[in-house]
Design an enzyme around this catalytic site. Sequence first.
Site, PDB file in Angstrom:
ATOM      1  N   ASN A 290      -1.724  -3.651  -5.368  1.00 26.02           N
ATOM      2  CA  ASN A 290      -0.529  -4.502  -5.343  1.00 26.02           C
ATOM      3  C   ASN A 290      -0.782  -5.626  -4.333  1.00 26.02           C
ATOM      4  OD1 ASN A 290       1.995  -5.645  -5.103  1.00 26.02           O
ATOM      5  ND2 ASN A 290       2.970  -3.844  -4.188  1.00 26.02           N
TER       6      ASN A 290
ATOM      7  N   GLU B 262       6.120   6.255  -2.756  1.00 27.53           N
ATOM      8  CA  GLU B 262       5.755   5.411  -1.618  1.00 27.53           C
ATOM      9  C   GLU B 262       6.807   5.568  -0.518  1.00 27.53           C
ATOM     10  OE1 GLU B 262       3.082   1.927  -2.872  1.00 27.53           O
ATOM     11  OE2 GLU B 262       5.119   1.308  -3.287  1.00 27.53           O
TER      12      GLU B 262
ATOM     13  N   SER C  51      -0.046   2.659   3.045  1.00 29.07           N
ATOM     14  CA  SER C  51      -1.182   2.618   3.969  1.00 29.07           C
ATOM     15  C   SER C  51      -2.383   3.450   3.506  1.00 29.07           C
ATOM     16  CB  SER C  51      -0.753   3.032   5.380  1.00 29.07           C
ATOM     17  OG  SER C  51       0.229   2.135   5.872  1.00 29.07           O
TER      18      SER C  51
ATOM     19  N   GLY D  93       2.704  -0.545   4.685  1.00 24.43           N
ATOM     20  CA  GLY D  93       2.318  -1.653   5.547  1.00 24.43           C
ATOM     21  C   GLY D  93       2.425  -1.340   7.032  1.00 24.43           C
TER      22      GLY D  93
ATOM     23  N   GLU E 195      10.093  -3.068  -1.592  1.00 21.27           N
ATOM     24  CA  GLU E 195      10.400  -4.426  -1.118  1.00 21.27           C
ATOM     25  C   GLU E 195      11.403  -5.121  -2.032  1.00 21.27           C
ATOM     26  OE1 GLU E 195       6.273  -5.572  -0.689  1.00 21.27           O
ATOM     27  OE2 GLU E 195       6.124  -4.088   0.913  1.00 21.27           O
TER      28      GLU E 195
ATOM     29  N   HIS F  90       9.829  -1.378  -6.644  1.00 23.67           N
ATOM     30  CA  HIS F  90       9.078  -1.341  -5.386  1.00 23.67           C
ATOM     31  C   HIS F  90      10.064  -1.447  -4.216  1.00 23.67           C
ATOM     32  CE1 HIS F  90       6.500  -2.504  -2.061  1.00 23.67           C
ATOM     33  NE2 HIS F  90       5.518  -1.926  -2.732  1.00 23.67           N
TER      34      HIS F  90
ATOM     35  N   LYS G 220       0.984  -8.163  -3.733  1.00 24.58           N
ATOM     36  CA  LYS G 220       2.221  -8.726  -3.174  1.00 24.58           C
ATOM     37  C   LYS G 220       2.156 -10.264  -3.189  1.00 24.58           C
ATOM     38  CE  LYS G 220       2.806  -4.458  -0.691  1.00 24.58           C
ATOM     39  NZ  LYS G 220       3.372  -3.714   0.405  1.00 24.58           N
TER      40      LYS G 220
END
Length: 255
Positions: A10, A171, A217, A177, A101, A99, A12
Amino acid sequence: MKRTRIVAGNWKMNKDYEAGLSLASEIFPMIESEVQHDLLTILFPPFVHIHALASLSAGKKAFAIGAQDCSANVSGAFTGELAASMIKSAGADYVLVGHSERRQYHGETDTLCYEKIKRALEAGLRPIYCIGELKEQRVAGIFEEVIVAQLEGALAKLTATEMAQLVLAYEPVWAIGTGLTASPEQAQEVHALIRSWLAKQFDIETAQMTSILYGGSVNAANAKELFGMPDIDGGLVGGASLKSRDFTEIAKANH
Ligand code: PGA
């Protein structure tokens, strides 16, 4: 039948057009020459790269391209949105839905995710539905309820045939991250929970055949242990997917 093992990158909102093309041109041959086992590698670049990357990977069965999001609508006056059918027509076969985010910065709910999943399926795209608990929810010990609510909120109305088109990604938000990875045991516990929910909601075969990826991560050093767990079928990789060497090492670790 074995579940498909998958490594997904991904990207991003990273890599301008030329840089994205050159990253993909490094990744494809590196993985082709170094990964000997059965593995599906999916790249999720920004939208504007999809068509070019799909052309680059055309005819390579071990690679696919996906979009990071799609609209919940079919077409029309939705400025700035992209329909699942447009994404498919540009050469993608997968789409990320839900996701964290998107949930965090765009207020996406499980109900909206359900609509996006439906649009994706209608267009012939395979959704990767992402779920995961926040740090506070893990600390409060309510992560199981959170995961089940996310599964129910977006998947309960699907048929088993529809569900067979999906991939799931666990996730934990606190691991994305941050450099903090869930331990293989923590991740396995949730993956097993997801699989038992699938068995209850659909049937045993659906549960056994659905690939469930871990994300948060993942890197070249921790991938092997995570992918060694019985219910972890691969990874959804953010930061480490932007470096061809790291991403290839992660791909090599998934067998
Ligand atoms: P990360 O991102 O690997 O950088 O933690 C994973 C993701 O958000 O899909």
